[in-house]
Design a protein around this motif. Structure first.
Motif, short mmCIF file in Angstrom:
data_model
loop_
_atom_site.label_atom_id
_atom_site.label_comp_id
_atom_site.label_asym_id
_atom_site.label_seq_id
_atom_site.Cartn_x
_atom_site.Cartn_y
_atom_site.Cartn_z
N ALA A 19 8.93 4.24 -1.37
CA ALA A 19 8.38 4.10 -0.22
C ALA A 19 9.25 3.91 0.94
O ALA A 19 10.16 3.21 0.68
CB ALA A 19 7.36 2.83 -0.22
N GLU A 20 8.76 4.13 2.41
CA GLU A 20 9.61 3.82 3.20
C GLU A 20 9.59 2.24 3.48
O GLU A 20 8.62 1.68 3.43
CB GLU A 20 9.15 4.74 4.53
CG GLU A 20 9.15 5.99 4.48
CD GLU A 20 10.65 6.47 4.66
OE1 GLU A 20 11.43 5.89 5.50
OE2 GLU A 20 11.03 7.55 3.62
N PRO A 21 10.91 1.76 4.04
CA PRO A 21 10.73 0.36 4.49
C PRO A 21 10.06 0.11 5.60
O PRO A 21 9.91 1.04 6.40
CB PRO A 21 12.21 -0.04 4.47
CG PRO A 21 12.98 1.42 4.54
CD PRO A 21 12.00 2.36 4.10
N GLY A 22 9.76 -1.16 5.86
CA GLY A 22 8.92 -1.59 6.98
C GLY A 22 9.71 -1.28 8.26
O GLY A 22 10.87 -0.90 8.22
N GLU A 23 9.15 -1.44 9.42
CA GLU A 23 9.78 -1.07 10.76
C GLU A 23 10.86 -2.31 10.93
O GLU A 23 10.47 -3.47 10.48
CB GLU A 23 8.90 -1.15 11.80
CG GLU A 23 7.68 -0.04 11.90
CD GLU A 23 8.49 1.27 11.98
OE1 GLU A 23 9.52 1.35 12.96
OE2 GLU A 23 8.20 2.27 11.46
N ARG A 44 0.99 -1.08 -0.25
CA ARG A 44 0.05 0.04 -0.09
C ARG A 44 0.98 1.30 0.10
O ARG A 44 0.53 2.13 -0.61
CB ARG A 44 -0.74 -0.02 1.26
CG ARG A 44 -2.21 -0.95 1.01
CD ARG A 44 -3.00 -0.96 2.12
NE ARG A 44 -2.72 -1.56 3.47
CZ ARG A 44 -2.51 -2.76 3.75
NH1 ARG A 44 -2.78 -3.63 2.81
NH2 ARG A 44 -2.18 -3.13 4.80
N ALA A 45 1.82 1.13 0.65
CA ALA A 45 2.71 2.28 0.77
C ALA A 45 3.42 2.35 -0.67
O ALA A 45 3.52 3.89 -0.80
CB ALA A 45 3.88 2.21 1.96
N ALA A 46 4.10 1.54 -1.23
CA ALA A 46 4.27 1.85 -2.66
C ALA A 46 3.41 2.36 -3.59
O ALA A 46 3.78 3.11 -4.65
CB ALA A 46 5.16 0.29 -2.98
N GLU A 47 2.27 1.60 -3.34
CA GLU A 47 1.24 2.12 -4.47
C GLU A 47 0.82 3.72 -4.19
O GLU A 47 0.58 4.48 -4.97
CB GLU A 47 -0.09 1.23 -4.25
CG GLU A 47 0.20 0.01 -4.77
CD GLU A 47 -0.85 -1.08 -4.54
OE1 GLU A 47 -1.80 -0.50 -3.47
OE2 GLU A 47 -1.08 -2.18 -5.08
#
Length: 171
Positions: A146-150, A135-138
């Motif tokens: 997009a920011e990588p995950g935690e 969803r972040a990449a979209e």
């Protein structure tokens, strides 16, 4: 000539009762996808296999396309057992025809191959695991990353992609 050779080859390498006409229809699709030179080379290999049967003692000078089941099967086995380039060519010809057989829906069903169910299960699992990153990449602007995950979450640097494993669709 090529059609008789292909039909006979299909009758010998596929299981008894296999729908040879449908296997050959799949093979025609495969041929159509090839470049013309590759298509000609492949058909020439089948012709060479067919004519080579004339040298097989039990064939009594007949082409492969004209051999009965027993002699045709014995000729194919003899060629495959040679362990040379001719055997390698015959193995590849056999592989192409058998691949076309296993493209048929009833052949897939016979061995329990249902790729749609497997793909759906892997897709669901990946969406559950990587949904936030997707969803972040979209949502990211074009050209923006997009920011990588935690840390500790999927998407962390060095984490391997989830390729799924055969048979995991049932889990």
């Amino acid at each position: 000539m090529a059609n008789r050779v292909l039909l006979r080859f299909t009758e010998i390498v596929c299981p008894p009762g296999a729908p040879a006409d449908r296997v050959l229809a799949e093979f025609a699709l495969l041929l159509a996808a090839l470049r013309p030179a590759a298509r000609r080379a492949l058909l020439a290999a089948f012709r060479a296999f067919d004519q080579g049967a004339r040298l097989y003692p039990a064939a009594h000078g007949r082409r492969f396309a004209r051999l009965d089941d027993r002699v045709a099967d014995a000729y194919l086995r003899a060629v495959l057992g040679r362990g040379d380039g001719v055997a390698a060519m015959a193995e590849r010809l056999k592989g192409l025809i058998v691949m076309c057989y296993y493209e048929l829906p009833e052949s897939k069903a016979e061995i329990g191959y249902d790729p749609d169910r497997y793909i759906a299960a892997v897709s669901r699992r990946r969406l559950e695991r990587y949904g936030a990153q997707i969803r972040a990449a979209e949502a990211a602007e074009p050209g923006e990353q997009a920011e990588p995950g935690e840390p500790g979450e999927p998407g962390e640097a060095g984490e391997q992609a989830d390729l799924g494993e055969p048979g995991e669709a049932e889990r």
